[in-house]
Design a protein around this motif. Structure first.
Motif: not given
Lengths: 266, 266, 266
Positions: B214, B206-207, B209-211, B203
């Protein structure tokens, strides 16, 4: 009418609409939305056409908004220019998209999505807003928007209606795909089958017993029994417009379309 | 800062917060809420700290409000005195608790609860309000409040968000625990695993990658797409305050803390 | 009191109400609603009666509104006459039905439906509004209203509370039954068992620990935490009244009752 983005076939008691943009991964552009609505118009004006089947082809149902078109709008891109264009609403596809999937939920016809393969982003909204979703086991659904700095804003209310808050939230946050089986368990898909035609026939037979008046009553009534409101839909469109005109987001999309560069690989 | 109730560790891309009140069964007291919020402050001020992991230890995640402290407030207890204290809001832990779990749902960071063992009452709220919940198979969740004449008032809105109305209602009414597997099926838990570290790593990757921008947009947006409102939260705090100052309820708690006597065994 | 439509038995800590209209397929008429409410009155006035068990018999729980009675009201039926009767509210069973199932959700008692066999239409509402539903494996639930041009208007809000939007919508649209196992998975049923008495005993024991004051608080509180409002309930009654006085619908019902003719077989 000649269609540019879809194939249309009559079937007994209904009409089949196949998204036909294989080279663009069955992504959504303004023409597709116009042509879907044209088929909805046909169906509504034909008392014998009770069922509208929506499907993809070649292992792709629909992959959401067409990034090439968004990128093309900013062809001579510099950050400053994007900023100037920010208030121009004329290029927004968001309202027509929302109105199209909302129409699925109110039209006195039965909209059945037959999914075989990949469904992404706005494509998930087409399925989620359908009355019935039939999927093959190889199908998978993902919301990749957050990777680009976007959100599946307009998909969210219709997805929550089907899968509840947490699953919609987790799909958005993790951007990870869910497969047909899990999609069935959370009610994003109503039936998983190797033989969608048979299942489709069964549903068609059953719902053919409902008349147009009853279908209209049913859809209007369920709208009143749930939390989606016009204000929520307006907020959904506004959020998409806001995010998709952010220089950072536009930059992410252009970098991907022109240079195959992902936001997280900088 | 020296922590009295938690252990804090840095990890790659995040921070781990371990509730550390083993002798009090990892129950919640005002210090714990303050210290959790201190860690949230640290995370928000550190652009490299995207993930906050919340966990327990020794087979206990968190068992809710500390009955000893509630009981201690009424040390020289007579029914009449409690009645007089009823309006005194200064001792209420309810607002800080609600604000803490609400903050989980709005902070531009990813809050992941890793549950291994027992979760009770207010502890269920810590998990339910987390973005992601990972649990080991031996974990179990229960809402025991009603046995004491209380309600899981502040847990309810966040629990319903995850599990829907009926499961939250049934857990509250029956006060019976649900186990990891069932908790997964109803979406109180997002993943059940013998190896939480691995799932956590997946997890996290994966996460990551979110700024931050966002994440903030995403959380603000989903708040608008669901039914929890400020009024609902105020009602939750008010209900907890009302019930926990009822002489009958205070009596139940004191009898248990001082004499290990259950309300139903009188 | 002598009951015409139910059998009533005392049990330890509660009361059992068996719907007893075998020749009318345990359908609902005004007497049944009155008698159910009479039993609720008894229970509320008896501090020792905490549990109300609702059940059917002979493989039928309840099959919804009694079509014979609706048909009987229009005995010398011509379409014109029906039209004239449209505003007469005196014959409406809809408000008493809604108030009865709403009362299940607010009364400071525990209402447990024990389902063994068929549940249809308004019968689904009796179960859905119950605190706990225990069902045998052979049980099945269906919403057949739309086949007649009606809607399960008053069932819908309470069904959505249990199963979420999509499952309630699909049941209404397809009119297809769901079986005990699926009903359990979507939380329309809380437990499936071959031995309902044992499960009932377990729940009874557990909930006997909650006092009346707590049960009342719990139910009032959960009402505030969900979307059902008085306006939604009024809309539900109004929709049932509107549809059931439509000449087309009355015609469908009369044709069925008098000539066993289905609307879709014309």
């Amino acid at each position: 009418m000649e269609y540019k983005t879809i194939l249309v076939n009559r079937m007994d008691g209904g009409i089949t609409l196949t998204i036909n943009r294989p080279e663009q991964q069955n992504s959504i552009n303004p023409d597709l939305l116009k042509e879907i609505n044209h088929v909805l118009d046909l169906a509504v004006n034909d008392p014998l056409c009770k069922i509208i089947v929506l499907q993809g082809q070649g292992g792709v149902f629909c992959t959401g908004m067409d990034f090439n078109e968004i990128s093309g709008k900013h062809d001579n891109f510099t950050p400053g220019q994007i900023h100037e264009n920010r208030d121009s609403k004329e290029v927004s596809h968001s309202r027509p998209y929302l109105e199209t999937i909302k129409r699925f939920t109110l039209i006195p016809r039965i909209v059945i999505s037959v999914v075989d393969g990949r469904v992404m982003a706005g494509g998930v909204g087409l399925a989620a807003a359908s009355d019935i979703v039939i999927a093959t086991p190889r199908s998978q659904f993902s919301l990749s928007e957050a990777l680009w700095g976007l959100l599946p804003s307009m998909v969210t209310p219709f997805l929550i209606r089907r899968v509840g808050f947490q699953v919609a939230y987790r799909m958005t946050l993790t951007t990870m795909p869910i497969h047909a089986r899990e999609a069935y368990e959370v009610h994003l898909v109503d039936e998983v089958t190797e033989a969608p035609e048979e299942v489709l026939r069964r549903y068609s037979l059953r719902v053919s017993r409902l008349d147009e008046w009853t279908l209209g009553n049913l859809k209007q009534y369920f709208r009143k029994m749930w939390i989606i409101s016009n204000q929520m839909e307006d907020a959904a469109v506004a959020e998409t417009d806001r995010l998709s005109s952010e220089p950072k987001v536009v930059n992410n999309i252009i970098n991907f379309v022109k240079y195959q560069k992902f936001p997280w690989s900088e």
